[in-house]
Design a protein around this motif. Structure first.
Motif, PDB file in Angstrom:
ATOM      1  N   LEU A   1       8.236  -1.470  -8.439  1.00  0.00           N
ATOM      2  CA  LEU A   1       8.704  -0.371  -7.453  1.00  0.00           C
ATOM      3  C   LEU A   1      10.218  -0.647  -7.359  1.00  0.00           C
ATOM      4  O   LEU A   1      10.996   0.361  -7.406  1.00  0.00           O
ATOM      5  CB  LEU A   1       8.017  -0.467  -6.281  1.00  0.00           C
ATOM      6  CG  LEU A   1       6.757   0.123  -6.399  1.00  0.00           C
ATOM      7  CD1 LEU A   1       5.665   0.107  -5.034  1.00  0.00           C
ATOM      8  CD2 LEU A   1       6.655   1.408  -6.946  1.00  0.00           C
TER       9      LEU A   1
ATOM     10  N   LEU B   1       8.457  -8.788   9.298  1.00  0.00           N
ATOM     11  CA  LEU B   1       8.677  -8.595   7.960  1.00  0.00           C
ATOM     12  C   LEU B   1       8.229  -9.973   7.202  1.00  0.00           C
ATOM     13  O   LEU B   1       7.536  -9.714   5.967  1.00  0.00           O
ATOM     14  CB  LEU B   1      10.110  -8.338   7.779  1.00  0.00           C
ATOM     15  CG  LEU B   1      10.784  -6.882   8.246  1.00  0.00           C
ATOM     16  CD1 LEU B   1      12.038  -7.013   8.141  1.00  0.00           C
ATOM     17  CD2 LEU B   1      10.053  -5.755   7.482  1.00  0.00           C
TER      18      LEU B   1
ATOM     19  N   THR C   1      13.115   1.018  -9.423  1.00  0.00           N
ATOM     20  CA  THR C   1      13.549   2.267  -9.390  1.00  0.00           C
ATOM     21  C   THR C   1      14.666   2.552  -8.609  1.00  0.00           C
ATOM     22  O   THR C   1      15.232   3.655  -8.850  1.00  0.00           O
ATOM     23  CB  THR C   1      12.241   3.321  -8.590  1.00  0.00           C
ATOM     24  OG1 THR C   1      12.128   2.751  -7.270  1.00  0.00           O
ATOM     25  CG2 THR C   1      11.074   3.150  -9.755  1.00  0.00           C
ATOM     26  N   VAL C   2      15.174   1.456  -7.907  1.00  0.00           N
ATOM     27  CA  VAL C   2      16.580   1.606  -7.207  1.00  0.00           C
ATOM     28  C   VAL C   2      17.567   1.742  -8.418  1.00  0.00           C
ATOM     29  O   VAL C   2      17.691   1.406  -9.267  1.00  0.00           O
ATOM     30  CB  VAL C   2      16.772   0.539  -6.454  1.00  0.00           C
ATOM     31  CG1 VAL C   2      18.118   0.440  -5.802  1.00  0.00           C
ATOM     32  CG2 VAL C   2      15.722   0.239  -5.496  1.00  0.00           C
ATOM     33  N   PRO C   3      18.576   2.786  -8.006  1.00  0.00           N
ATOM     34  CA  PRO C   3      19.718   3.004  -8.915  1.00  0.00           C
ATOM     35  C   PRO C   3      20.543   1.531  -8.810  1.00  0.00           C
ATOM     36  O   PRO C   3      20.775   0.967  -8.031  1.00  0.00           O
ATOM     37  CB  PRO C   3      20.356   4.214  -8.297  1.00  0.00           C
ATOM     38  CG  PRO C   3      19.442   4.832  -7.395  1.00  0.00           C
ATOM     39  CD  PRO C   3      18.665   3.703  -6.818  1.00  0.00           C
TER      40      PRO C   3
ATOM     41  N   LEU D   1       4.533  -9.620   6.644  1.00  0.00           N
ATOM     42  CA  LEU D   1       4.151  -8.766   5.473  1.00  0.00           C
ATOM     43  C   LEU D   1       4.659  -9.586   4.169  1.00  0.00           C
ATOM     44  O   LEU D   1       3.931  -9.422   3.074  1.00  0.00           O
ATOM     45  CB  LEU D   1       4.900  -7.543   5.653  1.00  0.00           C
ATOM     46  CG  LEU D   1       4.592  -6.572   6.655  1.00  0.00           C
ATOM     47  CD1 LEU D   1       5.432  -5.398   6.772  1.00  0.00           C
ATOM     48  CD2 LEU D   1       3.238  -6.101   6.580  1.00  0.00           C
TER      49      LEU D   1
ATOM     50  N   VAL E   1       2.511  -4.029 -10.148  1.00  0.00           N
ATOM     51  CA  VAL E   1       3.073  -2.516  -9.821  1.00  0.00           C
ATOM     52  C   VAL E   1       4.313  -2.852  -8.380  1.00  0.00           C
ATOM     53  O   VAL E   1       5.275  -2.229  -8.454  1.00  0.00           O
ATOM     54  CB  VAL E   1       2.112  -1.745  -9.064  1.00  0.00           C
ATOM     55  CG1 VAL E   1       2.581  -0.538  -8.392  1.00  0.00           C
ATOM     56  CG2 VAL E   1       1.070  -1.219 -10.201  1.00  0.00           C
TER      57      VAL E   1
ATOM     58  N   PHE F   1       2.329 -10.122   0.760  1.00  0.00           N
ATOM     59  CA  PHE F   1       2.562  -9.818  -0.732  1.00  0.00           C
ATOM     60  C   PHE F   1       2.635 -11.187  -1.512  1.00  0.00           C
ATOM     61  O   PHE F   1       1.961 -10.825  -2.644  1.00  0.00           O
ATOM     62  CB  PHE F   1       4.007  -9.332  -0.515  1.00  0.00           C
ATOM     63  CG  PHE F   1       4.512  -8.592  -1.901  1.00  0.00           C
ATOM     64  CD1 PHE F   1       3.784  -7.660  -2.384  1.00  0.00           C
ATOM     65  CD2 PHE F   1       5.578  -9.300  -2.614  1.00  0.00           C
ATOM     66  CE1 PHE F   1       3.973  -7.081  -3.788  1.00  0.00           C
ATOM     67  CE2 PHE F   1       5.969  -8.651  -3.972  1.00  0.00           C
ATOM     68  CZ  PHE F   1       5.355  -7.692  -4.428  1.00  0.00           C
TER      69      PHE F   1
ATOM     70  N   TYR G   1      -3.028  -9.567 -10.027  1.00  0.00           N
ATOM     71  CA  TYR G   1      -1.914  -9.291 -11.186  1.00  0.00           C
ATOM     72  C   TYR G   1      -1.517  -7.923 -11.122  1.00  0.00           C
ATOM     73  O   TYR G   1      -0.204  -7.859 -11.358  1.00  0.00           O
ATOM     74  CB  TYR G   1      -2.648  -9.748 -12.575  1.00  0.00           C
ATOM     75  CG  TYR G   1      -1.735  -9.951 -13.819  1.00  0.00           C
ATOM     76  CD1 TYR G   1      -1.091 -10.921 -14.124  1.00  0.00           C
ATOM     77  CD2 TYR G   1      -1.701  -8.629 -14.389  1.00  0.00           C
ATOM     78  CE1 TYR G   1      -0.229 -10.887 -15.136  1.00  0.00           C
ATOM     79  CE2 TYR G   1      -0.584  -8.587 -15.254  1.00  0.00           C
ATOM     80  CZ  TYR G   1       0.042  -9.702 -15.827  1.00  0.00           C
ATOM     81  OH  TYR G   1       0.701  -9.609 -16.927  1.00  0.00           O
ATOM     82  N   TRP G   2      -2.512  -7.100 -11.339  1.00  0.00           N
ATOM     83  CA  TRP G   2      -1.860  -5.631 -11.161  1.00  0.00           C
ATOM     84  C   TRP G   2      -1.062  -5.294 -10.140  1.00  0.00           C
ATOM     85  O   TRP G   2      -0.207  -4.478 -10.173  1.00  0.00           O
ATOM     86  CB  TRP G   2      -3.077  -4.730 -11.759  1.00  0.00           C
ATOM     87  CG  TRP G   2      -3.440  -5.217 -13.292  1.00  0.00           C
ATOM     88  CD1 TRP G   2      -4.663  -6.185 -13.621  1.00  0.00           C
ATOM     89  CD2 TRP G   2      -2.429  -4.839 -14.451  1.00  0.00           C
ATOM     90  NE1 TRP G   2      -4.594  -6.105 -14.943  1.00  0.00           N
ATOM     91  CE2 TRP G   2      -3.415  -5.585 -15.451  1.00  0.00           C
ATOM     92  CE3 TRP G   2      -1.728  -4.370 -14.712  1.00  0.00           C
ATOM     93  CZ2 TRP G   2      -2.967  -5.509 -16.856  1.00  0.00           C
ATOM     94  CZ3 TRP G   2      -1.134  -4.361 -16.035  1.00  0.00           C
ATOM     95  CH2 TRP G   2      -1.841  -4.743 -17.070  1.00  0.00           C
ATOM     96  N   ALA G   3      -1.516  -5.611  -8.979  1.00  0.00           N
ATOM     97  CA  ALA G   3      -1.008  -5.107  -7.650  1.00  0.00           C
ATOM     98  C   ALA G   3       0.507  -5.576  -7.752  1.00  0.00           C
ATOM     99  O   ALA G   3       1.391  -4.970  -7.406  1.00  0.00           O
ATOM    100  CB  ALA G   3      -1.803  -5.443  -6.660  1.00  0.00           C
TER     101      ALA G   3
END
Lengths: 219, 398
Positions: A154, A126, A157-159, A129, A150, A133, A145-147
């Motif tokens: 992500l 982990l 989006t977790v509640p 990775l 996004v 990142f 920048y754009w990667a």
């Protein structure tokens, strides 16, 4: 003279003991897939060394990051080689670490008595990775920048706690200088420290328990 | 595993060790061989493939298609299966379950069997997961549209200056002149007759930092009639492009900065022999780019005379043709000589081109206005003596 010097050092450092315990030990006969672990470690070292050289010229600010890398590529002697190795080494390391995990899985080497070695291995995977990142943003080019925009969006989006996570990752609502410095810090300090320490534990376990054997039909 | 099984395993492992090899040198030798091979592969990749040169991050350019590093592509692709309201299942639930499963593997799978043939269920699950990751990665690569990357990325200062020079010629010359000298603006909507001060003078260059120049181009100076050029503010230039223009201005006009030799060589006029016919590709295009194209491109006031390609130079315009091969009374030549004719007034409006540059245009028209150097060579030679007499029309088209 050389013998004398060695004896002097040996008496103080215990070199013979190290040789006997670490190097001169019997291990099961294994195949080439068992070289992936050491390859992962060597790649980590290589990434570390090339990373240190890159850190000499790299400036983690939105104004200068891109230009400092252009300078490394065009102005610094062998800068292109160091950056090239670091760039490709990242991809190769992910592949090698992942294959190392698959080999361990395939031969059931995560079972008794090596469960703890497996746990440290998962954290190492982990972290690898995570290095990919965080390192991806540092060149501060369009792709980076754009990667990262996004990639940090992500978790949002977790509640309930999603927006909070995004905020922590970015150090604010938007990708900014703060994001770059914290990715830089995580990339060159936090994660390498964790990886280095865990590799130590991981290798200690391997030496203590011995490398696993290739299972036969009866295992 | 119970104690008995554990004992049996340890016993067997001990045997395997006794029948095995020495860690040093047998294992170390294999390890070093593989690691060295990987190192060689990396050096080869760095040398022969290198690292792709990407344009600088531009937060205002939202047209960029984001794509993560290749080993995260499968995650990215997987999210497409969890659209809208359930997206969080893809972003958090699936990865968390996968990571937890990986962590807890030794505790979930407690059977003593190690031989892969006896563990078909575990191998099967992992096999499916790995195949799914590969399939998703391939799918992501296939379905992601190619990046529209029209922008050329400068890797060296010299390249940056040259790119900046071209961008300056297109975007800035109509008001600021080819050398930043300014003058009375003509033919620019809204700024007609405005007396533009020089932007290349020493005091301008000394008192404006690169950041200032960048900001002026990026934001414009609306109160002075200068529109913003940055994409973020309604213009057409990306951050990287504006930086190249700043480089061009600084290194060309500031007497403290030394223009790199490569730039001097690259932007020098192509050599032209005494009696050689110039060609569009080699000699005319750089001149047109530098002095004309700022106005003679779509969307500008130019009587529809566009000069972006050979075809346009030869055929477009309300008074076409503006270039008649062999005819020195062509509109183009007459206007360069600052005549007032039906097709329009003197060109360029602010300041006459140097005589030697006009001479190149004349020689080209006289030689039949050839496009390629080959055609120019075929056209033979022109008598230089005729050049100063623009009214001569007698020379036939070859």
């Amino acid at each position: 003279m050389a013998n004398k010097a060695f004896a002097w050092l040996d008496e103080r450092l215990g070199l013979t003991t190290i040789y006997n315990v670490v190097l001169d030990r019997k291990v099961p006969k294994v195949n080439w897939w068992f070289t992936l672990g050491s390859a992962s470690a060597i790649l980590f070292l290589l990434q570390g060394v090339t990373g240190m050289f890159l850190a000499v010229y790299y400036v983690p600010s939105p104004q200068s990051a891109y230009d400092s890398i252009q300078f490394i590529m065009n102005g610094v002697a062998f800068g292109w080689l160091i950056r090239g190795i670091h760039h490709w080494g990242a991809s190769l390391m992910v592949i090698v670490v992942f294959l190392h995990m698959l080999r361990t899985f395939y031969y059931g080497a995560y079972k008794y008595p090596r469960e703890f070695t497996w746990l440290t291995g998962v954290v190492l995977l982990l972290c690898t990775l995570g290095m990919g990142f965080t390192g991806y943003l540092l060149p501060w080019n369009q792709r980076a920048y754009w990667a990262t925009t996004v990639g940090t969006e992500l978790p949002g989006t977790v509640p309930l706690i999603g927006p909070f996570i995004t905020n922590v990752l970015r150090g604010g609502a938007e990708l900014s200088a703060v994001t770059l410095t914290r990715f830089f810090a995580v990339h060159i300090w936090f994660l390498p420290a964790v990886i280095g320490a865990l590799i130590g534990v991981h290798i200690y376990m391997v030496v203590k328990l011995g490398i696993s054997s290739v299972p036969d039909r009866e295992d | 595993m119970d104690d008995e099984q554990k004992q049996r395993y340890l016993e067997k492992y001990k045997q395997a060790k006794q029948q095995g090899v020495k860690f040093f040198p047998d294992i170390i030798y294999k390890d070093l061989l593989v690691s060295f091979a990987l190192f060689i592969i990396l050096v080869m990749l760095a040398t022969f493939v290198g690292v792709a040169n990407e344009p600088k991050a531009d937060p205002s350019d939202s047209s960029y298609i984001p794509r993560p590093e290749w080993y995260f592509l499968f995650l990215f692709e997987m999210l497409k299966f969890f659209p809208g309201q359930i997206e969080w299942v893809g972003t958090i639930v699936v990865p968390t379950v996968a990571i937890l499963a990986l962590f807890l593997l030794p505790f979930l799978d407690r059977k003593p069997a190690r031989y892969p043939g006896k563990r078909w269920r575990a191998i099967g699950v992992m096999g499916v997961v790995v195949l799914a990751m590969i399939a998703l990665t391939i799918r992501a690569v296939i379905t992601t549209p190619p990046q529209v990357e029209a922008e050329t990325v400068a890797t060296t200062l010299s390249e940056s200056i040259l790119i900046g020079q071209d961008l300056y010629s297109i975007n800035c010359v109509e008001c600021h002149g080819p050398d930043g000298e300014g003058g009375i603006i003509e033919g620019v909507e809204g700024l007609e007759g405005y007396d533009m001060k020089s932007i290349s003078a020493q005091d301008e260059m000394y008192t404006r930092t690169d950041d200032t120049l960048f900001n002026v181009i990026n934001y414009g100076q609306p109160d002075l009639g200068m529109q913003p050029f940055g994409i973020a503010y309604g213009g057409e230039l990306s951050i990287g492009e504006i930086e190249t223009i700043v480089d061009f201005m600084r290194y060309t006009w500031d007497d403290r900065a030394e223009l790199p030799q490569e730039v001097t060589q690259a932007s020098a006029m192509p050599t032209l022999g005494e009696d050689q016919v110039p060609s569009y590709d080699v000699h005319i295009e750089p001149l047109v780019k530098r002095y004309c194209i700022s106005c003679h491109r779509p969307g500008k006031k130019n009587n529809n005379y566009l000069m972006q390609s050979y075809e346009e130079v030869m055929n477009t315009g309300d008074h076409a043709p503006n270039v008649i091969p062999g005819d020195l009374a062509s509109n183009l030549i007459r206007m360069l000589h600052r005549e007032e004719i039906d097709a329009g007034g003197p060109m360029p409006p602010t300041k006459a081109l140097k005589p030697e540059i006009i001479a190149i245009f004349e020689r080209w028209v006289l030689g039949g206005a050839p496009q390629t150097p080959e055609e120019a060579a075929a056209a033979g030679t022109v008598v230089t003596g005729t050049l100063t007499a623009p009214q001569t029309t007698a020379i036939p088209t070859p």
